[in-house]
Design an enzyme around this catalytic site. Structure first.
Site, PDB file in Angstrom:
ATOM      1  N   ASP A   1      -0.510  -3.531   5.993  1.00 17.83           N
ATOM      2  CA  ASP A   1      -1.072  -3.257   7.314  1.00 17.83           C
ATOM      3  C   ASP A   1      -2.561  -3.603   7.271  1.00 17.83           C
ATOM      4  O   ASP A   1      -3.220  -3.357   6.276  1.00 17.83           O
ATOM      5  CB  ASP A   1      -0.907  -1.788   7.649  1.00 17.83           C
ATOM      6  CG  ASP A   1       0.555  -1.347   7.673  1.00 17.83           C
ATOM      7  OD1 ASP A   1       1.450  -2.186   7.504  1.00 17.83           O
ATOM      8  OD2 ASP A   1       0.804  -0.155   7.824  1.00 17.83           O
TER       9      ASP A   1
ATOM     10  N   HIS B   1       0.847  -1.201   0.000  1.00 16.18           N
ATOM     11  CA  HIS B   1       0.000   0.000   0.000  1.00 16.18           C
ATOM     12  C   HIS B   1       0.875   1.240   0.000  1.00 16.18           C
ATOM     13  O   HIS B   1       2.084   1.173   0.234  1.00 16.18           O
ATOM     14  CB  HIS B   1      -0.968  -0.007   1.185  1.00 16.18           C
ATOM     15  CG  HIS B   1      -0.314   0.115   2.528  1.00 16.18           C
ATOM     16  ND1 HIS B   1       0.537  -0.851   3.032  1.00 16.18           N
ATOM     17  CD2 HIS B   1      -0.367   1.089   3.473  1.00 16.18           C
ATOM     18  CE1 HIS B   1       0.952  -0.479   4.234  1.00 16.18           C
ATOM     19  NE2 HIS B   1       0.435   0.694   4.523  1.00 16.18           N
TER      20      HIS B   1
ATOM     21  N   HIS C   1       1.732   3.867   1.813  1.00 21.56           N
ATOM     22  CA  HIS C   1       2.204   4.649   2.950  1.00 21.56           C
ATOM     23  C   HIS C   1       3.731   4.653   2.863  1.00 21.56           C
ATOM     24  O   HIS C   1       4.346   3.633   2.511  1.00 21.56           O
ATOM     25  CB  HIS C   1       1.728   4.040   4.276  1.00 21.56           C
ATOM     26  CG  HIS C   1       0.329   4.460   4.651  1.00 21.56           C
ATOM     27  ND1 HIS C   1      -0.438   3.782   5.561  1.00 21.56           N
ATOM     28  CD2 HIS C   1      -0.418   5.516   4.237  1.00 21.56           C
ATOM     29  CE1 HIS C   1      -1.610   4.399   5.686  1.00 21.56           C
ATOM     30  NE2 HIS C   1      -1.622   5.442   4.894  1.00 21.56           N
TER      31      HIS C   1
ATOM     32  N   ASP D   1       6.244   4.429   4.796  1.00 18.08           N
ATOM     33  CA  ASP D   1       7.108   3.441   5.458  1.00 18.08           C
ATOM     34  C   ASP D   1       7.091   2.094   4.731  1.00 18.08           C
ATOM     35  O   ASP D   1       7.800   1.170   5.127  1.00 18.08           O
ATOM     36  CB  ASP D   1       6.724   3.271   6.935  1.00 18.08           C
ATOM     37  CG  ASP D   1       5.269   2.885   7.128  1.00 18.08           C
ATOM     38  OD1 ASP D   1       4.401   3.413   6.406  1.00 18.08           O
ATOM     39  OD2 ASP D   1       4.991   2.038   8.005  1.00 18.08           O
ATOM     40  N   HIS D   2       6.325   1.991   3.664  1.00 20.56           N
ATOM     41  CA  HIS D   2       6.295   0.754   2.870  1.00 20.56           C
ATOM     42  C   HIS D   2       6.875   0.932   1.464  1.00 20.56           C
ATOM     43  O   HIS D   2       6.928  -0.037   0.707  1.00 20.56           O
ATOM     44  CB  HIS D   2       4.860   0.223   2.782  1.00 20.56           C
ATOM     45  CG  HIS D   2       4.350  -0.257   4.102  1.00 20.56           C
ATOM     46  ND1 HIS D   2       4.232  -1.586   4.422  1.00 20.56           N
ATOM     47  CD2 HIS D   2       3.989   0.424   5.220  1.00 20.56           C
ATOM     48  CE1 HIS D   2       3.788  -1.705   5.672  1.00 20.56           C
ATOM     49  NE2 HIS D   2       3.634  -0.493   6.167  1.00 20.56           N
TER      50      HIS D   2
ATOM     51  N   HIS E   1      -7.285  -1.531   5.833  1.00 16.79           N
ATOM     52  CA  HIS E   1      -6.437  -0.485   6.399  1.00 16.79           C
ATOM     53  C   HIS E   1      -7.062   0.865   6.082  1.00 16.79           C
ATOM     54  O   HIS E   1      -8.137   0.936   5.499  1.00 16.79           O
ATOM     55  CB  HIS E   1      -5.021  -0.631   5.805  1.00 16.79           C
ATOM     56  CG  HIS E   1      -3.982   0.141   6.546  1.00 16.79           C
ATOM     57  ND1 HIS E   1      -3.947   0.245   7.917  1.00 16.79           N
ATOM     58  CD2 HIS E   1      -2.904   0.861   6.112  1.00 16.79           C
ATOM     59  CE1 HIS E   1      -2.915   0.994   8.275  1.00 16.79           C
ATOM     60  NE2 HIS E   1      -2.276   1.381   7.204  1.00 16.79           N
TER      61      HIS E   1
END
Lengths: 306, 306
Positions: free
Chosen positions: B212, B63, B65, B67-68, B142
């Site tokens: 997530d 996804h 975000h 941090d991914h 999420h």
């Protein structure tokens, strides 16, 4: 003594290694932090060196190569998550402002701080100023538009000479103007020259950051007489041809810039991944300019201590 | 035995800490590497774990975000500098393909490899297949569109029983079809059943990646019966409300998913920066599902060893 401290967060070049992180430095100017370039991993290195993002309000990006700016996304996202307020200004070339602006509007939409882009170009210009410092750009010579940054402390306040002030019964409220260099006029109308009541201020220090650039006489002119010079030193002597081709410098050339410009201290960085340790590069530079140091991640320099 | 190995490169959540890196895993499928999520610093962690970028051809982003996926820029730039050839496919949502496509076209224009984007969405679908594995998406729950990934080994070859083959004088050129499960027909026309000449293949292993997501019955259904489950475990019991609110899971909820889905092994990750160590989260999960492990950067799991 006023704080003027340089922290080295990354001094490698484009290829990632386990030895060096990509370019990133943080200047602490009397408690306010300013970042110079922001390679991947900058936010972690901030944490490791205990530099508080909450105090960071200006980020200066020298040019649009990934090893100088890919850390922006993570850093600015974490600053948002941490609830940082105020303003964060990124001083960057136009194309970078557009690209990173779009990325941040998508990935980091909710920002408690105000994000500003200050568009820079390759002309010599003052791009930032506050009560302690001015920051200006100067052109360097790389494969893409690229600038160096000159950080110059403003004149500092003179020191009160308490004994002399007692002698003339100088009241407390007059001290500030004394620190600024004004003379003191007694109630009886006698003018006491400032030099009798104060001691000299510490000298104002200057720091020039030059990455990435090939050896260039215009860089020498731009950094003439600065106290501290950081100059890229990507290669050793044996790669001088490649340095010229890729618009980078050898350590020896960095030292020549330092010598010709009459700077006091030289810091070397932006080391190619081909070097296992930077001792050789440091040696080659010291042959030309003895006061040269190869920097390392985690190093801190008190710029007031020359 | 066929290689099917999971490497943990990052198992923290959005806020950077010195304890954990953001989400990133690398599957080694018979020497071919596949990355799952790509947080900032992924390229350095690849180097640290001696995983060769030259073998990496597929990157799956769950996804959008930061941090991914913020590690994509540095990783793909370094792969270009290293002269990686072939194709690199990024399996990613449409918005990500557009944004990262633009960034890479600017910062990493000269690519010796061909860069492809495979647009995924939240539907259940096979998105990759080769001779060893299929990869499919399944929806998770999420705050933004997000998928889990299911990696499923294809049936493996049966093992030759050398003694039995000698008994029937099976020629070398017949061995391959025996390994595929075919019967053997002697020159005299007698059919020898495959089961007499071969031994069972190793079981085909499956691995599901869920980050997530909040605790969700549809996730339970999607991962039913898998061998290995990685499930996010951002919070401990005391933060269950926040977990629900932010569409994340507690470690206990991850364990409930594992138990309900009848998986064999559970790996926990995506730990919130508020936890100093993940022992407590591991304990809470083990109360529900004993075969649970809190992962750590640098860990490697041989998925064939259940």
């Amino acid at each position: 003594m006023a704080e003027f401290e340089l922290n080295i967060l990354g001094c490698g070049s484009a290829k990632a290694t386990l030895q060096h992180l990509p370019s990133c430095q943080v200047l602490n100017v009397r408690g306010r932090l300013m970042m110079i370039d922001c390679g991947e991993g900058a936010q972690l290195e901030m944490r490791r060196m205990r530099l508080k993002c909450s105090r960071l309000n200006n980020i200066f990006i020298s040019h649009l190569h990934g090893d100088h700016c890919f850390g922006l996304l993570g850093l600015l996202s974490t600053m948002a998550l941490n609830g940082k307020g105020g303003t964060v200004t990124i001083h960057i070339f136009k194309g970078g402002a557009e690209l990173f602006g779009k990325m941040l509007d998508f990935f980091c939409r909710e920002r408690p701080y105000e994000l500003k882009f200050n568009i820079i170009d390759t002309r010599k210009a003052v791009i930032y100023e506050d009560n302690a410092i001015t920051v200006s750009t100067f052109p360097v010579t790389h494969r893409v538009p690229c600038v160096g940054f000159l950080f110059k402390e403003k004149p500092k306040q003179r020191h009160i000479n308490p004994e002399a002030c007692r002698r003339y019964d100088v009241p407390i409220h007059a001290m500030n103007s004394l620190r600024q260099g004004c003379d003191y006029v007694t109630p009886g109308g006698i003018v006491v020259p400032n030099s009798e009541l104060t001691l000299d201020a510490e000298p104002s220090i200057s720091y020039a950051y030059c990455a990435d650039t090939k050896y260039s006489t215009r860089v020498i002119k731009a950094v003439e007489g600065v106290d501290w010079l950081y100059h890229e030193a990507t290669y050793g002597d044996e790669k001088e041809k490649i340095a010229i081709q890729r618009r980078h410098s050898t350590a020896r050339q960095a030292a020549m810039v330092a010598r010709e410009a009459g700077v006091k201290r030289l810091l070397l960085g932006h080391f190619s991944s081909r070097y296992d340790g930077s001792q050789l590069l440091e040696q080659q530079a010291q042959e030309v300019f003895p006061n040269a140091i190869a920097v390392k991640e985690g190093m801190t320099f008190d710029l007031n201590k020359l």
